[in-house]
Design a protein around this motif. Sequence first.
Motif, PDB file in Angstrom:
ATOM      1  N   GLU A 275       0.897  -1.103   0.247  1.00 27.30           N
ATOM      2  CA  GLU A 275      -0.018  -0.101   0.003  1.00 27.30           C
ATOM      3  C   GLU A 275       0.848   1.262  -0.056  1.00 27.30           C
ATOM      4  OE1 GLU A 275      -2.608  -0.294   3.306  1.00 27.30           O
ATOM      5  OE2 GLU A 275      -3.436  -2.203   2.465  1.00 27.30           O
ATOM      6  N   ASP A 276       2.015   1.373   0.413  1.00 25.09           N
ATOM      7  CA  ASP A 276       2.811   2.429   0.707  1.00 25.09           C
ATOM      8  C   ASP A 276       4.192   2.628  -0.089  1.00 25.09           C
ATOM      9  OD1 ASP A 276       0.989   3.286   2.888  1.00 25.09           O
ATOM     10  OD2 ASP A 276       2.188   1.973   4.083  1.00 25.09           O
ATOM     11  N   LEU A 277       3.832   2.089  -1.522  1.00 22.70           N
ATOM     12  CA  LEU A 277       4.930   1.884  -2.543  1.00 22.70           C
ATOM     13  C   LEU A 277       5.493   3.120  -3.007  1.00 22.70           C
ATOM     14  CD1 LEU A 277       3.908  -1.422  -4.520  1.00 22.70           C
ATOM     15  CD2 LEU A 277       5.655  -1.214  -2.579  1.00 22.70           C
ATOM     16  N   PRO A 278       6.493   3.783  -3.076  1.00 21.55           N
ATOM     17  CA  PRO A 278       6.955   4.847  -3.767  1.00 21.55           C
ATOM     18  C   PRO A 278       6.656   4.823  -5.148  1.00 21.55           C
ATOM     19  CG  PRO A 278       8.999   3.518  -3.285  1.00 21.55           C
ATOM     20  CD  PRO A 278       7.615   2.818  -2.575  1.00 21.55           C
ATOM     21  N   VAL A 279       6.606   6.040  -5.750  1.00 21.22           N
ATOM     22  CA  VAL A 279       6.448   5.872  -7.268  1.00 21.22           C
ATOM     23  C   VAL A 279       7.932   5.734  -7.920  1.00 21.22           C
ATOM     24  CG1 VAL A 279       5.888   7.535  -9.182  1.00 21.22           C
ATOM     25  CG2 VAL A 279       4.429   7.593  -7.166  1.00 21.22           C
ATOM     26  N   ASP A 280       8.038   4.763  -8.597  1.00 21.50           N
ATOM     27  CA  ASP A 280       9.246   4.521  -9.344  1.00 21.50           C
ATOM     28  C   ASP A 280       9.426   4.495 -10.779  1.00 21.50           C
ATOM     29  OD1 ASP A 280      10.788   3.332  -7.078  1.00 21.50           O
ATOM     30  OD2 ASP A 280       9.383   1.679  -6.922  1.00 21.50           O
ATOM     31  N   GLY A 281       8.725   5.800 -11.222  1.00 25.97           N
ATOM     32  CA  GLY A 281       8.879   5.975 -12.704  1.00 25.97           C
ATOM     33  C   GLY A 281       8.071   5.176 -13.539  1.00 25.97           C
ATOM     34  N   ASN A 282       7.016   4.491 -12.826  1.00 23.67           N
ATOM     35  CA  ASN A 282       6.046   4.116 -13.482  1.00 23.67           C
ATOM     36  C   ASN A 282       6.645   2.503 -14.071  1.00 23.67           C
ATOM     37  OD1 ASN A 282       3.770   5.615 -12.879  1.00 23.67           O
ATOM     38  ND2 ASN A 282       4.198   6.732 -14.690  1.00 23.67           N
ATOM     39  N   ARG A 283       7.789   2.220 -13.644  1.00 23.39           N
ATOM     40  CA  ARG A 283       8.361   1.147 -14.072  1.00 23.39           C
ATOM     41  C   ARG A 283       7.877  -0.307 -13.178  1.00 23.39           C
ATOM     42  NH1 ARG A 283      12.941   4.325 -14.101  1.00 23.39           N
ATOM     43  NH2 ARG A 283      13.799   3.163 -12.409  1.00 23.39           N
ATOM     44  N   LEU A 284       7.140  -0.056 -12.143  1.00 22.00           N
ATOM     45  CA  LEU A 284       6.720  -0.956 -11.269  1.00 22.00           C
ATOM     46  C   LEU A 284       5.162  -1.059 -11.321  1.00 22.00           C
ATOM     47  CD1 LEU A 284       7.097  -3.409  -9.125  1.00 22.00           C
ATOM     48  CD2 LEU A 284       7.081  -1.712  -7.452  1.00 22.00           C
ATOM     49  N   THR A 285       4.726  -2.619 -11.753  1.00 21.31           N
ATOM     50  CA  THR A 285       3.045  -2.745 -11.631  1.00 21.31           C
ATOM     51  C   THR A 285       3.054  -3.737 -10.790  1.00 21.31           C
ATOM     52  OG1 THR A 285       3.143  -1.908 -14.201  1.00 21.31           O
ATOM     53  CG2 THR A 285       1.350  -3.214 -13.378  1.00 21.31           C
ATOM     54  N   VAL A 286       2.170  -3.262  -9.749  1.00 19.29           N
ATOM     55  CA  VAL A 286       1.749  -4.467  -8.992  1.00 19.29           C
ATOM     56  C   VAL A 286       0.304  -4.880  -9.328  1.00 19.29           C
ATOM     57  CG1 VAL A 286       1.120  -5.002  -6.496  1.00 19.29           C
ATOM     58  CG2 VAL A 286       3.023  -3.370  -7.000  1.00 19.29           C
ATOM     59  N   LEU A 287       0.364  -6.341  -9.315  1.00 14.85           N
ATOM     60  CA  LEU A 287      -0.868  -6.950  -9.989  1.00 14.85           C
ATOM     61  C   LEU A 287      -1.439  -7.897  -8.924  1.00 14.85           C
ATOM     62  CD1 LEU A 287      -2.932  -7.854 -12.107  1.00 14.85           C
ATOM     63  CD2 LEU A 287      -1.387  -9.584 -12.553  1.00 14.85           C
ATOM     64  N   PRO A 288      -2.323  -7.499  -7.978  1.00 14.14           N
ATOM     65  CA  PRO A 288      -3.081  -8.070  -6.896  1.00 14.14           C
ATOM     66  C   PRO A 288      -4.036  -8.778  -7.474  1.00 14.14           C
ATOM     67  CG  PRO A 288      -3.769  -5.818  -6.629  1.00 14.14           C
ATOM     68  CD  PRO A 288      -2.718  -5.862  -8.055  1.00 14.14           C
ATOM     69  N   ILE A 289      -3.977 -10.166  -7.422  1.00 20.54           N
ATOM     70  CA  ILE A 289      -4.942 -10.943  -7.816  1.00 20.54           C
ATOM     71  C   ILE A 289      -6.186 -11.634  -7.116  1.00 20.54           C
ATOM     72  CG2 ILE A 289      -5.405 -13.208  -9.320  1.00 20.54           C
ATOM     73  CD1 ILE A 289      -2.657 -12.899 -10.766  1.00 20.54           C
ATOM     74  N   MET A 290      -7.318 -11.275  -7.253  1.00 20.34           N
ATOM     75  CA  MET A 290      -8.529 -11.570  -6.243  1.00 20.34           C
ATOM     76  C   MET A 290      -9.361 -12.887  -7.146  1.00 20.34           C
ATOM     77  SD  MET A 290     -10.209 -11.366  -3.726  1.00 20.34           S
ATOM     78  CE  MET A 290     -10.058  -9.485  -3.029  1.00 20.34           C
ATOM     79  N   ILE A 291      -9.554 -13.816  -6.794  1.00 16.25           N
ATOM     80  CA  ILE A 291     -10.107 -15.088  -7.237  1.00 16.25           C
ATOM     81  C   ILE A 291     -11.585 -14.966  -6.622  1.00 16.25           C
ATOM     82  CG2 ILE A 291      -8.262 -16.691  -7.678  1.00 16.25           C
ATOM     83  CD1 ILE A 291      -8.792 -18.121  -5.280  1.00 16.25           C
ATOM     84  N   LYS A 292     -12.473 -15.871  -7.193  1.00 15.87           N
ATOM     85  CA  LYS A 292     -13.853 -15.893  -6.567  1.00 15.87           C
ATOM     86  C   LYS A 292     -13.976 -16.581  -5.479  1.00 15.87           C
ATOM     87  CE  LYS A 292     -15.830 -15.610 -11.140  1.00 15.87           C
ATOM     88  NZ  LYS A 292     -16.614 -16.480 -12.305  1.00 15.87           N
ATOM     89  N   GLY A 293     -14.354 -16.058  -4.284  1.00 11.46           N
ATOM     90  CA  GLY A 293     -14.507 -16.705  -3.047  1.00 11.46           C
ATOM     91  C   GLY A 293     -13.157 -16.960  -2.292  1.00 11.46           C
ATOM     92  N   LYS A 294     -13.097 -17.586  -1.144  1.00  9.55           N
ATOM     93  CA  LYS A 294     -12.093 -17.669  -0.329  1.00  9.55           C
ATOM     94  C   LYS A 294     -10.974 -18.768  -0.615  1.00  9.55           C
ATOM     95  CE  LYS A 294     -10.531 -18.555   4.443  1.00  9.55           C
ATOM     96  NZ  LYS A 294     -11.070 -18.726   5.829  1.00  9.55           N
ATOM     97  N   PHE A 295      -9.727 -18.461  -0.745  1.00 10.50           N
ATOM     98  CA  PHE A 295      -8.966 -19.563  -1.336  1.00 10.50           C
ATOM     99  C   PHE A 295      -8.806 -20.871  -0.541  1.00 10.50           C
ATOM    100  CE2 PHE A 295      -4.928 -21.872  -1.986  1.00 10.50           C
ATOM    101  CZ  PHE A 295      -4.704 -22.035  -3.225  1.00 10.50           C
TER     102      PHE A 295
END
Length: 398
Positions: free
Chosen positions: A44-64
């Motif tokens: 949540e508190d990631l610094p801006v790194d020139g838009n070279r870092l893309t974080v992909l939080p993957i949410m699936i249906k229901g609880k794993f």
Amino acid sequence: MKIVVNDHSGHAFTLQLSRQFVQSGHEVLHAYSVSFQSPKGNFEDLPVDGNRLTVLPIMIKGKFDKYSLLKRRKQEIEYARQLIDKMEAFKPNVVLSGTTPLFVQQHVQRYCISKGIKFVYWCQDIYAVAIRQIARRRLGFFSFPIWYYFKRLEINLLKKSSHVISITQDFNHLFRKWKIHPNLVTCIPNWAPIREITLMDKNNQWARQHQVMDKTCIIYSGTLGLKHNPAMLSAAAAYFSKHKDVVFIVISEGLGAAFLQKEKEQQQLDNLLLLPFQHFRDMSQVLGAADILLGILENDAGIYSVPSKVLTYLCAQKPIVLAIPPSNLSAAIVLENKAGYCTAPDDHQGFCHHIEKLVADASLRKEMGYNGRSYAEKHFDIHHIENKFLQVFEAIGN
């Protein structure tokens, strides 16, 4: 270089690696599972790194559902498809994928091979060994077909990878048995993000919030799954139940945490404080409040798992007491560097006596804590670690 780092669990140290790749000029897509129940890094508190870092939080249906084979397979494939969709647009040169279930690895690897992308299997655990032990407990003789299927799947995934990064030399004997060529494997031990763990006083905001700043705090933080015996923790709490100034704090969720809640109620363990996973931004305060840190691991898990929580503990400058197989890499680090004690996973008495010795000796706690922190400062240099990964990427790219 365009790099995908896929860490299903969402660890802090893998996020640190991705950020370091970005600082060195690479473009990174970092994927992790929001649905998987585990301690997470600070996304949540990631610094801006020139838009070279893309974080992909993957949410699936229901609880794993990690304990249902059919549901889990469907959820893992759903996770893989979401990741592949993003990779299609990102067009990476290399994919580094670890702490990731086998069906996810299978689908992502298949995609990489079809597109000519280098797939690096980051081997954090030997799943076939774990599955064999769990299936035996549940199904007995009838577990063999399930275990054999996953064993062949894991072997094929390793063999088809562009390279395998292993976290411990202890896996090598199994790799040789599985006829995985030594030139395909590089050992890079895990680490903890030491720069993100600030040494803090015991009397901090987190300790005051939970009213433990004037207690001797014995803390376990991390998952409590099938490869852990939470009864070790409740037994230790019961052993110290008459010590009003000693509190056991267990930070976890899932099966093990539910077991401990029942133990707390049945045994009236008022000295056992159970908390859900804490945000990584609070981890320095959590560790600052601790006087002693605990780790547990079952005997049959010792050959395929290296508890990463122990590496985080080392950064905290606090003594560690383990109940894990002495041959495990984490145990070896703690013992060789005099950073704490280790007993067998089923030795309740020895576990409690080691804790008792440290409770009674503040100077010994301080000495062992310094020893652990010194090891971490020497071995957890992210620049050096990054270079090891980049050397692998460059070698397989040529």
